[in-house]
Design a protein around this motif. Structure first.
Motif, PDB file in Angstrom:
ATOM      1  N   LEU A   1       0.695  21.595  -3.704  1.00 41.39           N
ATOM      2  CA  LEU A   1      -0.355  20.972  -2.914  1.00 41.39           C
ATOM      3  C   LEU A   1       0.169  19.672  -2.313  1.00 41.39           C
ATOM      4  O   LEU A   1       0.664  18.802  -3.024  1.00 41.39           O
ATOM      5  N   VAL A   2       0.061  19.563  -1.003  1.00 42.19           N
ATOM      6  CA  VAL A   2       0.362  18.314  -0.302  1.00 42.19           C
ATOM      7  C   VAL A   2      -0.974  17.648   0.000  1.00 42.19           C
ATOM      8  O   VAL A   2      -1.814  18.221   0.680  1.00 42.19           O
TER       9      VAL A   2
ATOM     10  N   ASP B   1       2.568  18.478 -14.621  1.00 40.21           N
ATOM     11  CA  ASP B   1       3.484  17.632 -13.865  1.00 40.21           C
ATOM     12  C   ASP B   1       2.723  16.533 -13.128  1.00 40.21           C
ATOM     13  O   ASP B   1       1.604  16.730 -12.655  1.00 40.21           O
ATOM     14  N   GLU B   2       3.364  15.381 -13.025  1.00 39.01           N
ATOM     15  CA  GLU B   2       2.776  14.269 -12.294  1.00 39.01           C
ATOM     16  C   GLU B   2       2.947  14.500 -10.792  1.00 39.01           C
ATOM     17  O   GLU B   2       3.928  15.104 -10.347  1.00 39.01           O
ATOM     18  N   ALA B   3       1.999  14.013 -10.007  1.00 39.96           N
ATOM     19  CA  ALA B   3       2.131  14.047  -8.559  1.00 39.96           C
ATOM     20  C   ALA B   3       3.204  13.054  -8.128  1.00 39.96           C
ATOM     21  O   ALA B   3       3.432  12.037  -8.782  1.00 39.96           O
ATOM     22  N   GLN B   4       3.868  13.369  -7.025  1.00 39.43           N
ATOM     23  CA  GLN B   4       4.946  12.531  -6.517  1.00 39.43           C
ATOM     24  C   GLN B   4       4.674  12.170  -5.064  1.00 39.43           C
ATOM     25  O   GLN B   4       4.156  12.984  -4.298  1.00 39.43           O
ATOM     26  N   ARG B   5       5.024  10.957  -4.691  1.00 35.83           N
ATOM     27  CA  ARG B   5       4.921  10.588  -3.285  1.00 35.83           C
ATOM     28  C   ARG B   5       5.938  11.369  -2.476  1.00 35.83           C
ATOM     29  O   ARG B   5       7.097  11.517  -2.881  1.00 35.83           O
ATOM     30  N   LEU B   6       5.504  11.878  -1.331  1.00 33.56           N
ATOM     31  CA  LEU B   6       6.387  12.698  -0.515  1.00 33.56           C
ATOM     32  C   LEU B   6       7.515  11.871   0.083  1.00 33.56           C
ATOM     33  O   LEU B   6       8.676  12.283   0.073  1.00 33.56           O
TER      34      LEU B   6
ATOM     35  N   ALA C   1      -7.578  11.801  -4.822  1.00 29.97           N
ATOM     36  CA  ALA C   1      -7.036  12.734  -3.835  1.00 29.97           C
ATOM     37  C   ALA C   1      -8.112  13.054  -2.816  1.00 29.97           C
ATOM     38  O   ALA C   1      -9.251  13.356  -3.181  1.00 29.97           O
ATOM     39  N   TRP C   2      -7.760  13.012  -1.542  1.00 27.61           N
ATOM     40  CA  TRP C   2      -8.754  13.217  -0.492  1.00 27.61           C
ATOM     41  C   TRP C   2      -8.644  14.599   0.137  1.00 27.61           C
ATOM     42  O   TRP C   2      -9.390  15.501  -0.154  1.00 27.61           O
ATOM     43  N   ASP C   3      -7.661  14.841   1.008  1.00 26.05           N
ATOM     44  CA  ASP C   3      -7.533  16.147   1.644  1.00 26.05           C
ATOM     45  C   ASP C   3      -6.256  16.810   1.154  1.00 26.05           C
ATOM     46  O   ASP C   3      -5.497  16.241   0.380  1.00 26.05           O
ATOM     47  N   GLY C   4      -5.988  18.026   1.600  1.00 28.05           N
ATOM     48  CA  GLY C   4      -4.804  18.701   1.102  1.00 28.05           C
ATOM     49  C   GLY C   4      -4.503  19.980   1.840  1.00 28.05           C
ATOM     50  O   GLY C   4      -5.366  20.578   2.481  1.00 28.05           O
TER      51      GLY C   4
ATOM     52  N   GLN D   1      -1.390   7.728   1.972  1.00 32.96           N
ATOM     53  CA  GLN D   1      -0.048   8.290   2.054  1.00 32.96           C
ATOM     54  C   GLN D   1      -0.043   9.681   1.431  1.00 32.96           C
ATOM     55  O   GLN D   1      -0.951  10.049   0.691  1.00 32.96           O
ATOM     56  N   LEU D   2       1.002  10.440   1.735  1.00 33.08           N
ATOM     57  CA  LEU D   2       1.088  11.827   1.301  1.00 33.08           C
ATOM     58  C   LEU D   2       1.770  11.936  -0.063  1.00 33.08           C
ATOM     59  O   LEU D   2       2.774  11.266  -0.329  1.00 33.08           O
ATOM     60  N   TRP D   3       1.202  12.830  -0.894  1.00 27.18           N
ATOM     61  CA  TRP D   3       1.732  13.119  -2.216  1.00 27.18           C
ATOM     62  C   TRP D   3       1.848  14.629  -2.379  1.00 27.18           C
ATOM     63  O   TRP D   3       1.210  15.399  -1.647  1.00 27.18           O
TER      64      TRP D   3
END
Length: 243
Positions: A171-172, A202-207, A161-164, A193-195
């Motif tokens: 958290l996006v 919970d697992e992160a999901q692609r937006l 994860a880079w920025d948010g 890409q955005l997640w």
């Protein structure tokens, strides 16, 4: 020398016959600069210029210098309560994370990673959000949250994860550092890409799951997510609903 004087007189007479250029007003000259990394909170804007941090009102005016160190300061982020500004600086060589009062004062060092700690913003809990390769199992950054008062630090369990930016408790973030994804119209395996991630187990999901374009630098405003993307084959500003 005497034979060159008529030529010189002709040149001087031509220059004197030209119309005078309009004078540069002091106000115009005073606004010239290279301004980067703005952070807005309330009526305050903090930005980088000449390698230092400056503060100015949202309506403009004369900017106040916040730092004057020989090292470069950048990536300012004003705290949610408007009291502090976090930033990255190279005071002792490596880029580390610091925090200082928004009104001005001495910076307080938050990291000693030696691995380029890049400030990304703040968490809803009032922690400084930054990316660092410390504790990362990949050759890429990972998001960390640091309490500016106690120095307590936690690692967000999000690989690469880079920025948010925070949308309530969600958290996006951008997956992958800005490396090869900056290549024009890149569509390879390290594309940014955005997640989204709601915390807990919970697992992160692609937006945007069906999207193949690059998307990065999320910002949240009025319940929409704004980001930079190249779905038009050139980088432009876009927005999307959280769902």
């Amino acid at each position: 020398m005497s034979r060159s004087r008529p030529w010189l007189l002709v040149v001087l007479s031509l220059l004197l016959s030209l119309p005078l250029a309009a004078p540069v007003h002091a106000a115009d000259a005073g606004t010239l600069g290279y301004y980067r990394f703005p952070s807005v909170r309330g009526n305050s804007v903090v930005f980088t210029a000449e390698g230092d941090l400056w503060k100015v009102g949202l309506d403009g005016g004369v900017a106040q210098r916040l730092t004057s160190h020989l090292g470069e300061e950048s990536r300012a982020a004003i705290s949610p309560d408007g009291r502090w500004v976090a930033f990255s600086a190279s005071y002792d060589g490596p880029v580390e994370a610091y925090v200082m009062p928004l009104a001005g004062g001495l910076p307080k060092r938050l990291t000693y990673d030696g691995l380029r700690a890049v400030v990304m913003g703040w968490t809803p809990k009032g922690e400084v959000l930054l990316s660092s390769r410390r504790s990362s199992l990949f050759p890429a950054g990972q998001l960390h949250a640091i309490d500016p008062t106690s120095g307590a630090r936690r690692v967000l369990p999000l690989a690469q994860a880079w920025d948010g930016a925070w949308l309530g408790e969600t958290l996006v973030f951008t997956r992958q550092e800005p490396n090869i994804s900056h290549t024009r119209r890149y569509r390879g395996g390290t594309i940014q890409q955005l997640w989204t991630w709601s915390g807990g187990r919970d697992e992160a999901q692609r937006l945007m799951r069906a999207d193949s374009a690059a998307s990065r630098t999320p910002m949240v405003w009025q319940d929409r997510i704004y980001f930079v993307g190249d779905r038009s084959l050139d980088m432009n500003l876009w927005s999307v609903k959280p769902d």
